[in-house]
Each structure stands twice: as structure tokens, then as C-alpha cells.
Design an enzyme around this catalytic site. Structure first.
Site, PDB file in Angstrom:
ATOM      1  N   TYR A 162      85.144  47.574  51.453  1.00 54.67           N
ATOM      2  CA  TYR A 162      83.723  47.171  51.726  1.00 54.67           C
ATOM      3  C   TYR A 162      83.642  45.967  50.773  1.00 54.67           C
ATOM      4  O   TYR A 162      83.146  44.633  51.173  1.00 54.67           O
ATOM      5  CB  TYR A 162      82.908  48.311  51.252  1.00 54.67           C
ATOM      6  CG  TYR A 162      81.348  47.630  51.212  1.00 54.67           C
ATOM      7  CD1 TYR A 162      80.684  47.733  52.481  1.00 54.67           C
ATOM      8  CD2 TYR A 162      80.572  47.219  49.983  1.00 54.67           C
ATOM      9  CE1 TYR A 162      79.322  47.050  52.442  1.00 54.67           C
ATOM     10  CE2 TYR A 162      79.163  46.955  49.953  1.00 54.67           C
ATOM     11  CZ  TYR A 162      78.794  46.720  51.436  1.00 54.67           C
ATOM     12  OH  TYR A 162      77.353  46.379  51.327  1.00 54.67           O
ATOM     13  N   LYS A 203      82.946  41.829  51.948  1.00 58.78           N
ATOM     14  CA  LYS A 203      81.699  41.055  51.249  1.00 58.78           C
ATOM     15  C   LYS A 203      82.125  39.759  50.639  1.00 58.78           C
ATOM     16  O   LYS A 203      81.431  38.754  50.714  1.00 58.78           O
ATOM     17  CB  LYS A 203      80.698  41.964  50.672  1.00 58.78           C
ATOM     18  CG  LYS A 203      80.222  43.158  51.416  1.00 58.78           C
ATOM     19  CD  LYS A 203      79.313  42.524  52.649  1.00 58.78           C
ATOM     20  CE  LYS A 203      78.403  43.616  53.366  1.00 58.78           C
ATOM     21  NZ  LYS A 203      77.471  43.015  54.107  1.00 58.78           N
ATOM     22  N   THR A 252      67.393  53.845  51.880  1.00 57.80           N
ATOM     23  CA  THR A 252      67.785  54.345  52.941  1.00 57.80           C
ATOM     24  C   THR A 252      68.426  55.464  53.003  1.00 57.80           C
ATOM     25  O   THR A 252      69.173  55.715  51.840  1.00 57.80           O
ATOM     26  CB  THR A 252      68.362  53.214  53.968  1.00 57.80           C
ATOM     27  OG1 THR A 252      69.824  53.008  53.593  1.00 57.80           O
ATOM     28  CG2 THR A 252      67.536  51.782  53.886  1.00 57.80           C
TER      29      THR A 252
END
Length: 149
Positions: free
Chosen positions: A46, A50, A81
Site C-alpha cells: 500500500y 502511494k 468508514t
């Protein structure tokens, strides 16, 4: 991870740039992450994707600026979320010690994205807008040991 976070953005820019050129300009806003500014255990793929997105954004900003196309990114912190919680309901990243001790709402992050896309940000290209509640500042409560002189 690379297909979603990097290749998708590259294809999006390539697909929209010709139309923006014909229109006389435009704006690209990449949604990045605090993961693109720092490293975290267990998030190698990840974070790498990014960080690469940062490079894409800067290269595209430089390449497209003369076509009146701005390219910027927004780096959100922890957003309230379902992805912010473990299956047991606990926060994956506790925010109690952030400068702003809560998660962002999706609407708050949308506001940063709208700003980056607006004429109010017309002099910004290659910019990284941090929207992290102070995560990158480190914890509010830092315990230091006194050292006498």
C-alpha cells in the site's frame, strides 16, 4: 495494489488529458494517503503504491502545466468508514492522541478534494494537501525524560 493505486491513476490521467487540452485546461486531483508520506508496518504494498502515486502526480503536474492542466493530490488521514475498524469494532489506528482526536468524515475529505479542484487553488500544481487531523505531527502526549544540566 499497484494496479489500483498507481496504474489506475496513470490511465485516468492519460485518458482525460486530451479532452482537458481541447477544453483549454483542467484539474486532476489524486486521492493519496498518509501512507504515501510515511511508512507503516504491514502496509508495504500500500505505502509503496502511494509513494509511487506521489511521483506520478509530480511528473504529470510538470508535464501538463503548460497545457493549463493542474495536477495535485490530497493525503487523507484516518476516515470514519468501515475500513477504519477491525472486525471486533475497534479502531485499526487509534486517533485519541492525534492533534485532532477523531477520524475525519468523508464529507470533510471531499471538501479538500473540491478545494484542490476549484479555481481557489488555481495557482497550485504538484501540491500535496495534507488532511490528516495532525497524524503526521505525531502524538499529542509525548513523554520526555528530563535530563538535568
Amino acid at each position: 495494489m499497484l494496479d489500483t493505486n498507481l496504474t489506475g491513476a496513470l490511465l485516468g490521467i492519460r485518458g482525460t488529458a486530451p479532452s482537458m487540452r481541447k477544453a483549454g485546461g483542467g484539474v486532476v486531483v489524486n486521492v493519496n494517503s498518509i501512507g504515501g508520506l510515511t511508512a507503516a508496518p504491514g502496509l508495504v504494498a500500500y505505502s509503496s503504491s502511494k509513494w509511487a502515486l506521489r511521483g506520478l502526480m509530480r511528473a504529470a503536474a510538470k508535464e501538463l502545466a503548460r497545457d493549463n492542466i493542474r495536477v495535485n493530490s490530497v493525503h487523507p488521514g484516518i476516515i470514519g468508514t468501515p475500513l477504519a475498524y477491525a472486525p471486533d469494532g475497534s479502531e485499526l489506528v487509534p486517533v485519541a492522541d492525534f492533534a485532532i482526536p477523531r477520524q475525519a468524515t468523508p464529507d470533510e475529505i471531499a471538501g479538500f478534494i473540491l478545494f484542490a479542484a476549484s479555481d481557489e487553488a488555481r495557482f497550485a500544481t504538484g501540491a500535496e494537501i495534507l488532511a490528516d487531523g495532525g497524524f503526521m505531527l505525531g502524538p499529542r502526549r509525548l513523554t520526555l525524560r528530563k535530563v538535568g544540566l
